[in-house]
Scaffold this motif. Structure first.
Motif, PDB file in Angstrom:
ATOM      1  N   TYR A   3      37.945  28.631   4.359  1.00  0.00           N
ATOM      2  CA  TYR A   3      37.305  28.264   3.085  1.00  0.00           C
ATOM      3  C   TYR A   3      35.819  28.600   3.143  1.00  0.00           C
ATOM      4  O   TYR A   3      35.274  29.218   2.224  1.00  0.00           O
ATOM      5  CB  TYR A   3      37.510  26.775   2.802  1.00  0.00           C
ATOM      6  N   VAL A   7      34.797  31.472   0.608  1.00  0.00           N
ATOM      7  CA  VAL A   7      34.104  30.941  -0.569  1.00  0.00           C
ATOM      8  C   VAL A   7      32.592  30.947  -0.377  1.00  0.00           C
ATOM      9  O   VAL A   7      31.845  31.334  -1.270  1.00  0.00           O
ATOM     10  CB  VAL A   7      34.617  29.531  -0.917  1.00  0.00           C
ATOM     11  N   PHE A 124      48.348  22.694   1.193  1.00  0.00           N
ATOM     12  CA  PHE A 124      47.163  23.527   0.972  1.00  0.00           C
ATOM     13  C   PHE A 124      47.563  25.000   0.965  1.00  0.00           C
ATOM     14  O   PHE A 124      47.171  25.761   0.075  1.00  0.00           O
ATOM     15  CB  PHE A 124      46.123  23.258   2.060  1.00  0.00           C
ATOM     16  N   LEU A 128      47.403  27.583  -2.114  1.00  0.00           N
ATOM     17  CA  LEU A 128      46.593  28.787  -1.909  1.00  0.00           C
ATOM     18  C   LEU A 128      47.408  30.037  -2.224  1.00  0.00           C
ATOM     19  O   LEU A 128      46.957  30.922  -2.959  1.00  0.00           O
ATOM     20  CB  LEU A 128      46.093  28.812  -0.467  1.00  0.00           C
ATOM     21  N   ALA A 134      44.803  34.050  -0.044  1.00  0.00           N
ATOM     22  CA  ALA A 134      43.734  33.620   0.851  1.00  0.00           C
ATOM     23  C   ALA A 134      42.398  34.308   0.608  1.00  0.00           C
ATOM     24  O   ALA A 134      41.412  33.959   1.232  1.00  0.00           O
ATOM     25  CB  ALA A 134      44.159  33.829   2.298  1.00  0.00           C
ATOM     26  N   VAL A 137      38.742  33.048  -4.363  1.00  0.00           N
ATOM     27  CA  VAL A 137      37.859  31.878  -4.385  1.00  0.00           C
ATOM     28  C   VAL A 137      38.468  30.782  -5.259  1.00  0.00           C
ATOM     29  O   VAL A 137      38.475  29.614  -4.883  1.00  0.00           O
ATOM     30  CB  VAL A 137      36.443  32.264  -4.875  1.00  0.00           C
ATOM     31  N   TYR A 140      41.174  28.887  -3.419  1.00  0.00           N
ATOM     32  CA  TYR A 140      40.611  27.911  -2.480  1.00  0.00           C
ATOM     33  C   TYR A 140      40.110  26.672  -3.211  1.00  0.00           C
ATOM     34  O   TYR A 140      40.307  25.553  -2.762  1.00  0.00           O
ATOM     35  CB  TYR A 140      39.473  28.524  -1.651  1.00  0.00           C
ATOM     36  N   HIS A 141      39.467  26.873  -4.341  1.00  0.00           N
ATOM     37  CA  HIS A 141      38.969  25.731  -5.111  1.00  0.00           C
ATOM     38  C   HIS A 141      40.123  24.857  -5.595  1.00  0.00           C
ATOM     39  O   HIS A 141      40.016  23.626  -5.581  1.00  0.00           O
ATOM     40  CB  HIS A 141      38.107  26.201  -6.280  1.00  0.00           C
ATOM     41  N   ILE A 144      41.653  23.073  -2.363  1.00  0.00           N
ATOM     42  CA  ILE A 144      40.784  22.075  -1.732  1.00  0.00           C
ATOM     43  C   ILE A 144      40.727  20.788  -2.543  1.00  0.00           C
ATOM     44  O   ILE A 144      40.342  19.731  -2.024  1.00  0.00           O
ATOM     45  CB  ILE A 144      39.372  22.666  -1.486  1.00  0.00           C
TER      46      ILE A 144
END
Length: 168
Positions: A3, A7, A124, A128, A134, A137, A140-141, A144
């Motif tokens: 991450y 990111v 997660f 994702l 992977a 961005v 990932y947001h 998370i």
């Protein structure tokens, strides 16, 4: 680590250092929260405050961009400190159960904490993968976001814990 690399564009070494600060924060925070809890003779309040502060720290992490490595390290250290309030589950269990079952009850708490990781990591990854992969961005947001959701659930559950007042 991925991450922070994808990111926030940190290098592998920088991302490893930042994520390692979670452990250092936990190493400092765990005994500190125990001392505070013992001094207050309260378990539930410090746990609830730790959960709230953890959500705040996670939200800061999610909204922090283009800052120095030192700032990332400090924020992750503070996140480790606030999240260390989870250690109060152990004295709560020990003080809430009869002596013959304390070991069993403590084992159940340990298993539940490990189960959280066993569920959240594949979840997660699933989020994702299904949100763009992977290198996305936005994926990932989205993934998370399970962290603040988990802490909110923990807060709700903690509301129902009986305060032991540091007494058996």
């Amino acid at each position: 680590v991925p991450y922070l690399m994808i990111v926030e564009k940190l290098s592998n070494i920088e991302a490893g250092l930042v994520s390692g600060m979670l452990y250092f924060g936990t190493m400092v925070g765990s005994p500190l929260i125990g001392i505070i809890s013992d001094g207050l003779k309260r378990r539930k309040l410090p746990m609830l405050v730790g959960i709230i502060l953890s959500v705040v720290m996670i939200e800061i992490c999610l909204n922090l961009h283009d800052v120095s490595l030192l700032v990332w390290c400090i924020v992750f250290f503070l996140l480790g400190m606030t999240a260390s309030a989870q250690v109060l589950a152990y004295p709560i269990v020990a003080e809430s159960n009869p002596h013959p079952v304390i070991s069993t009850a403590t084992s159940i708490i340990s298993i539940q904490m490990l189960l959280g990781g066993a569920i959240s990591e594949p979840l997660f990854g699933y989020i994702l993968d299904h949100m763009g992969g992977a290198h996305s961005v936005s994926a990932y947001h989205a993934a998370i976001k399970i962290l603040p959701i988990a802490f909110v659930l923990a807060f709700i559950v903690a509301l129902f814990i009986r305060e032991t007042r540091a007494q058996r």
